[in-house]
Design an enzyme around this catalytic site. Sequence first.
Site, mmCIF file in Angstrom:
data_model
loop_
_atom_site.group_PDB
_atom_site.id
_atom_site.type_symbol
_atom_site.label_atom_id
_atom_site.label_comp_id
_atom_site.label_asym_id
_atom_site.label_seq_id
_atom_site.Cartn_x
_atom_site.Cartn_y
_atom_site.Cartn_z
ATOM 1 N N ASP A 14 -4.846 -5.830 -3.909
ATOM 2 C CA ASP A 14 -3.416 -5.490 -3.929
ATOM 3 C C ASP A 14 -2.742 -6.213 -5.082
ATOM 4 O OD1 ASP A 14 -3.560 -3.852 -1.728
ATOM 5 O OD2 ASP A 14 -2.717 -5.303 -0.314
ATOM 6 N N GLY A 42 -8.690 -0.428 5.576
ATOM 7 C CA GLY A 42 -9.838 -0.777 6.416
ATOM 8 C C GLY A 42 -10.108 -2.269 6.389
ATOM 9 N N ASN A 44 -7.944 -4.694 5.596
ATOM 10 C CA ASN A 44 -6.855 -5.401 6.293
ATOM 11 C C ASN A 44 -7.045 -5.334 7.808
ATOM 12 O OD1 ASN A 44 -5.628 -5.792 3.805
ATOM 13 N ND2 ASN A 44 -4.159 -4.125 4.057
ATOM 14 N N LEU A 222 6.364 2.929 14.945
ATOM 15 C CA LEU A 222 7.736 3.321 14.597
ATOM 16 C C LEU A 222 8.479 2.214 13.851
ATOM 17 C CD1 LEU A 222 8.470 4.874 18.121
ATOM 18 C CD2 LEU A 222 8.151 6.179 16.007
ATOM 19 N N GLY A 223 7.768 1.419 13.077
ATOM 20 C CA GLY A 223 8.424 0.359 12.312
ATOM 21 C C GLY A 223 9.149 -0.602 13.228
ATOM 22 N N GLY A 253 1.067 -1.920 9.779
ATOM 23 C CA GLY A 253 0.264 -0.952 10.537
ATOM 24 C C GLY A 253 -1.174 -1.421 10.683
ATOM 25 N N ASP A 254 -1.688 -2.057 9.641
ATOM 26 C CA ASP A 254 -3.069 -2.570 9.708
ATOM 27 C C ASP A 254 -3.161 -3.716 10.714
ATOM 28 O OD1 ASP A 254 -3.675 -0.754 7.695
ATOM 29 O OD2 ASP A 254 -3.244 -2.224 6.115
ATOM 30 N N ARG A 287 5.566 -12.648 6.868
ATOM 31 C CA ARG A 287 4.800 -13.355 5.831
ATOM 32 C C ARG A 287 4.490 -12.411 4.678
ATOM 33 N NH1 ARG A 287 0.435 -15.692 10.208
ATOM 34 N NH2 ARG A 287 1.916 -17.098 11.211
ATOM 35 N N GLY A 289 2.213 -10.593 1.704
ATOM 36 C CA GLY A 289 0.824 -10.163 1.573
ATOM 37 C C GLY A 289 0.406 -9.275 2.740
HETATM 38 O O1 RIB Z 1 -1.663 -0.644 4.606
HETATM 39 C C1 RIB Z 1 -1.431 -1.464 3.499
HETATM 40 C C2 RIB Z 1 -2.503 -1.259 2.471
HETATM 41 O O2 RIB Z 1 -2.417 0.052 1.970
HETATM 42 C C3 RIB Z 1 -2.386 -2.162 1.268
HETATM 43 O O3 RIB Z 1 -3.137 -3.346 1.419
HETATM 44 C C4 RIB Z 1 -2.874 -1.286 0.130
HETATM 45 O O4 RIB Z 1 -4.049 -1.747 -0.423
HETATM 46 C C5 RIB Z 1 -3.053 0.107 0.727
HETATM 47 O O5 RIB Z 1 -4.354 0.386 0.971
#
Ligand code: RIB
Length: 306
Positions: A14, A42, A44, A222-223, A253-254, A287, A289
């Site tokens: 990123d 994936g 994350n 939904l954020g 979301g991850d 946070r 990142g």
């Molecule tokens: O969901 C966030 C991610 O989407 C970021 O880390 C970016 O790399 C994209 O894949």
Amino acid sequence: MSGPIVILGVFVADTAYRAERMPKMGETILGNSFKLGPGGKGSNQSVAAAKAGGDVRMITRLGKDAFADIALSTWSDAGVVPEIEQVEDSYTGAAYIFIEEATGNNAIIISPGAAGTIDVPFVDRKADLIAGASVFMTQLEQPMPAAVRALEIAREGGAITILNPAPAAELPEGMLALCDYVTPNESEAEAITGLPVTTVEEAQAAAEMLLARGAKAAIITLGEKGALYHDATRSEHVPVFPVGKVVETTGAGDAFNGAFATGLAEGMDPVEAMRFGCACASISVTRPGTAPSMPSRDEIEALLAG
Ligand code: RIB
């Protein structure tokens, strides 16, 4: 539940730029800061799941370069076991991330590089691992045929299957029928169903359509409004947890999906696993990142204990 959490997806580096606004075409503007860090949905999710307490295997393809080294050290630090191929003839991907200074919201371009060459034969080489998963999860940053094949193998093997359909794409006929859970955000749910998704009620209508197309359950994130769980017998809204000022929503979301997978692998009821996922995401947005913002199990439990 026996078997690891197996995640097929993409790692990218990123490159995150914070600025007041996006430049217009042909314009150059000054940004406020830049950060290079581990990303890719994936990857994350695998970091979030492992830090939340899961036994996680990450399947992907990388180049042999400096960004691949970031991937390997990120997974090593988080306790994710890499199940990867490294190739000479492509590169480890990267993502451009614009972060709006005032809100922490983002806009992303991702170039998956070597992970964009993941194909069905590659997935078939990982079939035993996928079939032996307790929970299998994938997204749509690697090619669609690979995602479909992996879901087929996971379903045949008896794994719980999760599709996080991100970024939004047209899903092939029958793909949702391979999913125990499909987990779009609002815009992905709109793109898949063609319905507006701005409220919990609208999310219920979109979720109903995802069930009609074969998913066993739909979870629409939904954020700041939390997430909706919807299956054939119940529909429940889970709010976010107030933690502190939102610094960056990228990767929220991850965070949710990773911790949700860990919850399911531990045998939690899906709505309980959603609360676990929402707690993880609520901390991560305070946070900077993506992978670096994922909280530990202790932090999630402390928030849930309230
Ligand atoms: O969901 C966030 C991610 O989407 C970021 O880390 C970016 O790399 C994209 O894949």
